[in-house]
Design a protein around this motif. Sequence first.
Motif, PDB file in Angstrom:
ATOM      1  N   ARG A  25      46.862  33.187  32.880  1.00 28.38           N
ATOM      2  CA  ARG A  25      45.961  33.146  33.697  1.00 28.38           C
ATOM      3  C   ARG A  25      44.532  33.668  33.315  1.00 28.38           C
ATOM      4  NH1 ARG A  25      48.562  35.374  39.101  1.00 28.38           N
ATOM      5  NH2 ARG A  25      46.568  36.215  39.483  1.00 28.38           N
ATOM      6  N   LYS A  26      44.368  34.603  32.353  1.00 24.68           N
ATOM      7  CA  LYS A  26      43.220  35.353  32.119  1.00 24.68           C
ATOM      8  C   LYS A  26      42.269  34.173  31.218  1.00 24.68           C
ATOM      9  CE  LYS A  26      44.865  39.933  32.069  1.00 24.68           C
ATOM     10  NZ  LYS A  26      45.282  41.144  31.304  1.00 24.68           N
ATOM     11  N   LEU A  27      43.159  33.209  30.806  1.00 24.07           N
ATOM     12  CA  LEU A  27      42.455  32.200  29.916  1.00 24.07           C
ATOM     13  C   LEU A  27      41.664  31.294  30.626  1.00 24.07           C
ATOM     14  CD1 LEU A  27      45.135  31.310  27.221  1.00 24.07           C
ATOM     15  CD2 LEU A  27      43.227  32.535  26.790  1.00 24.07           C
ATOM     16  N   LEU A  28      41.795  31.200  32.076  1.00 23.80           N
ATOM     17  CA  LEU A  28      41.177  30.518  33.024  1.00 23.80           C
ATOM     18  C   LEU A  28      39.942  31.107  33.655  1.00 23.80           C
ATOM     19  CD1 LEU A  28      44.367  29.094  34.751  1.00 23.80           C
ATOM     20  CD2 LEU A  28      42.864  27.780  33.504  1.00 23.80           C
ATOM     21  N   PRO A  29      38.920  30.192  33.794  1.00 19.87           N
ATOM     22  CA  PRO A  29      37.772  30.900  34.693  1.00 19.87           C
ATOM     23  C   PRO A  29      38.383  31.363  35.978  1.00 19.87           C
ATOM     24  CG  PRO A  29      37.298  28.760  33.885  1.00 19.87           C
ATOM     25  CD  PRO A  29      38.627  28.840  33.616  1.00 19.87           C
ATOM     26  N   MET A  30      37.598  32.569  36.329  1.00 18.58           N
ATOM     27  CA  MET A  30      38.187  33.360  37.675  1.00 18.58           C
ATOM     28  C   MET A  30      38.233  32.447  38.900  1.00 18.58           C
ATOM     29  SD  MET A  30      38.685  36.565  37.164  1.00 18.58           S
ATOM     30  CE  MET A  30      38.684  37.290  38.865  1.00 18.58           C
ATOM     31  N   ASP A  31      37.449  31.363  38.906  1.00 13.04           N
ATOM     32  CA  ASP A  31      37.541  30.696  40.054  1.00 13.04           C
ATOM     33  C   ASP A  31      38.942  29.444  39.930  1.00 13.04           C
ATOM     34  OD1 ASP A  31      36.154  29.237  38.172  1.00 13.04           O
ATOM     35  OD2 ASP A  31      35.134  28.172  39.810  1.00 13.04           O
ATOM     36  N   GLN A  32      39.514  29.557  38.799  1.00 12.63           N
ATOM     37  CA  GLN A  32      40.346  28.299  38.681  1.00 12.63           C
ATOM     38  C   GLN A  32      41.742  29.018  38.277  1.00 12.63           C
ATOM     39  OE1 GLN A  32      39.242  25.014  36.198  1.00 12.63           O
ATOM     40  NE2 GLN A  32      37.100  25.749  36.208  1.00 12.63           N
ATOM     41  N   GLN A  33      42.179  30.380  38.624  1.00 10.56           N
ATOM     42  CA  GLN A  33      43.157  30.932  38.408  1.00 10.56           C
ATOM     43  C   GLN A  33      44.404  30.846  39.419  1.00 10.56           C
ATOM     44  OE1 GLN A  33      42.272  34.989  37.310  1.00 10.56           O
ATOM     45  NE2 GLN A  33      41.325  34.541  35.180  1.00 10.56           N
ATOM     46  N   THR A  34      43.980  30.269  40.576  1.00 10.85           N
ATOM     47  CA  THR A  34      45.161  30.212  41.535  1.00 10.85           C
ATOM     48  C   THR A  34      45.418  28.734  41.971  1.00 10.85           C
ATOM     49  OG1 THR A  34      43.420  30.486  43.403  1.00 10.85           O
ATOM     50  CG2 THR A  34      44.438  32.588  42.283  1.00 10.85           C
TER      51      THR A  34
END
Length: 155
Positions: A25-34
């Motif tokens: 999850r940390k590899l994804l931009p914050m707005d794309q983690q869910t």
Amino acid sequence: MISLIGEYHCKLDAKGRFLMPAGLRKLLPMDQQTNFVVNRGMDNCLILWPLSVWNEESAKVMGLNTYKEKNRRFRRFFFQGARQIALDGSGRVLLTNMLTEYAKLDKEIVLVAQGDRVEIWGGEVYNSMLTEPDFDIGDLSEEVMGEFKDFDPEE
């Protein structure tokens, strides 16, 4: 640009849920983690797409000429079973029975990051794929990457 890497071993619970690894999850931009889309992939695995990547890929597929039979068949396969999902409050992903059966998922699953998407494999299926007796990574590397020039940082 999304750049997912790594192999993650997870447990699938009786309800078809697994915990999304924090490192992934940390590899994804914050707005794309869910928000994601999950659907069938090639070779009996599932593909977990960040929603933004799914939107780009599905636009390409929607652009195929549907007067061609192969395009229609591919388009059906690509969209069939796709489901938009959001991680629950505990960071888990819920898979449908149809998708878990397609990929032969059981308790042990493996998430394999593939740059902008993640393959979801049943543990046994994944291990047998890696140990196929006729598989030679050297031959495959030459065939797939043989046309590319080796990288020379001094050039």
